[in-house]
Scaffold this active site. Structure first.
Site, PDB file in Angstrom:
ATOM      1  N   LYS A   2      37.341  24.901 -33.773  1.00  0.00           N
ATOM      2  CA  LYS A   2      37.455  23.716 -32.910  1.00  0.00           C
ATOM      3  C   LYS A   2      38.678  23.713 -31.992  1.00  0.00           C
ATOM      4  O   LYS A   2      38.663  23.070 -30.949  1.00  0.00           O
ATOM      5  CB  LYS A   2      37.522  22.450 -33.770  1.00  0.00           C
ATOM      6  CG  LYS A   2      36.214  22.045 -34.417  1.00  0.00           C
ATOM      7  CD  LYS A   2      36.419  20.695 -35.102  1.00  0.00           C
ATOM      8  CE  LYS A   2      35.211  20.302 -35.915  1.00  0.00           C
ATOM      9  NZ  LYS A   2      35.333  18.924 -36.419  1.00  0.00           N
ATOM     10  N   ASP A  60      33.320  13.547 -32.396  1.00  0.00           N
ATOM     11  CA  ASP A  60      33.668  12.967 -33.705  1.00  0.00           C
ATOM     12  C   ASP A  60      34.235  11.556 -33.565  1.00  0.00           C
ATOM     13  O   ASP A  60      33.877  10.656 -34.320  1.00  0.00           O
ATOM     14  CB  ASP A  60      34.696  13.840 -34.431  1.00  0.00           C
ATOM     15  CG  ASP A  60      34.066  15.085 -35.043  1.00  0.00           C
ATOM     16  OD1 ASP A  60      32.845  15.063 -35.315  1.00  0.00           O
ATOM     17  OD2 ASP A  60      34.787  16.075 -35.235  1.00  0.00           O
TER      18      ASP A  60
END
Ligand code: ATR
Length: 271
Positions: free
Chosen positions: A62, A98
């Site tokens: 990420k 997220d």
């Protein structure tokens, strides 16, 4: 159109089942696969060469992927992690779904602006959720096992830090567990004591294995409103679907198939 989740490991990812169900439901011509990747730079070259339309990015890539993309959305930059890539004709833009997934999961049950909110944990998930809460006007406190890490995140977010051990009386309206405490196989563990809960609080857990963590069970017994980890997972997936397809995500069917898959997993683990 080809899509996939890129990470290591990805074998147990629920993203393929969720996104393929969403494509089928909406009639979108897409297929989503799990791609176990060690070399993220090579994978980005592959996305461009193969014309992969979109990808979910997970552990451990990420952060590293950010340097190979053409553009990064402002919130993803602030959070410092990309979990979603959109490919527009070879131009790759990174996003973070997220934070918005967590905010939408919360908004299904509560408002956020002006609320006193405790985040337990100070890792990547806590950071994404913390920036989300800031953008919605919540009042943040961070609790973490390791003080240094908790203090750093609190400073980055402009919130307070409290050491878990020094907790005294309930004072939050919303509490969010972002640690892995309570995850299988240690399902009896809780990140905080049950004395931290009071009736009318909203308790959210990002752990979804098991679906009903001990934290949520104890919170339910005290009369709290609870939000499980599938809710955040599905809402972040819905945001990805909307970025990739430009269509509204079929949230309900996505949630149903993910919950069903988790229950099936549990049964086969017991069998
Ligand atoms: P993620 O990116 O999923 O948030 P992470 O960056 O590894 O994962 O962060 C994990 C978080 O869970 C941290 O806040 C960690 O606390 P420390 O900073 O003290 O390590 C917390 N955590 C993990 N296991 C824990 C445990 N057994 N007890 C308390 N906190 C724990």
């Amino acid at each position: 159109m080809l899509f996939g989740v890129i990470g290591d490991p990805v074998a147990h990812s629920l993203s393929p089942v969720m996104h393929n169900r969403a494509f089928a439901e909406t009639g979108y011509n897409g297929i989503y696969v799990a791609m176990n990747v060690k070399n993220i730079r090579g994978a980005v070259t592959g996305i461009r060469a193969l014309g992969v339309r979109g990808a979910s990015i997970t552990i451990p890539h990420k952060i590293e992927i950010m340097k190979y993309l053409d553009e990064i959305d402002e919130m993803a930059l602030r959070i410092g992690a990309v979990n979603t890539v959109l490919n527009r004709g070879g131009f790759l833009k990174g996003f973070n779904s997220d934070w918005i997934g967590a905010m939408n999961a919360l908004k299904e049950k509560t408002s956020i602006a002006g609320k006193k909110i405790l985040i337990i944990g100070a890792g990547g998930a806590a950071r994404a959720i913390g920036f989300g809460i800031n953008s919605e006007g919540g009042k943040l406190t961070i609790a973490n096992r390791t003080h240094k890490r908790g203090e750093k995140l609190a400073a980055d977010l402009g919130g307070e830090f409290i050491p878990v051990a020094e907790y005294r009386k309930p004072q939050w309206e919303i509490m969010i567990n972002t640690t892995s405490v309570g995850m299988a196989p240690n399902t009896e563990a809780m990140p905080v004591k049950a004395t931290w809960f009071e009736k009318n609080m909203v308790i959210m857990d990002i752990v979804y294995n098991p679906l009903n963590t001990r934290l949520l069970i104890e919170a339910g017994k005290k009369g709290c409103t609870t939000i499980d980890g599938v809710s955040m997972f599905v809402n972040q997936g819905a945001r990805q679907f909307e970025l990739w397809t430009g269509q509204k995500a079929p949230l309900d069917v996505m949630a149903r198939i993910v919950r069903g898959a988790l229950q099936k997993h549990r049964r086969s683990a017991i069998d």
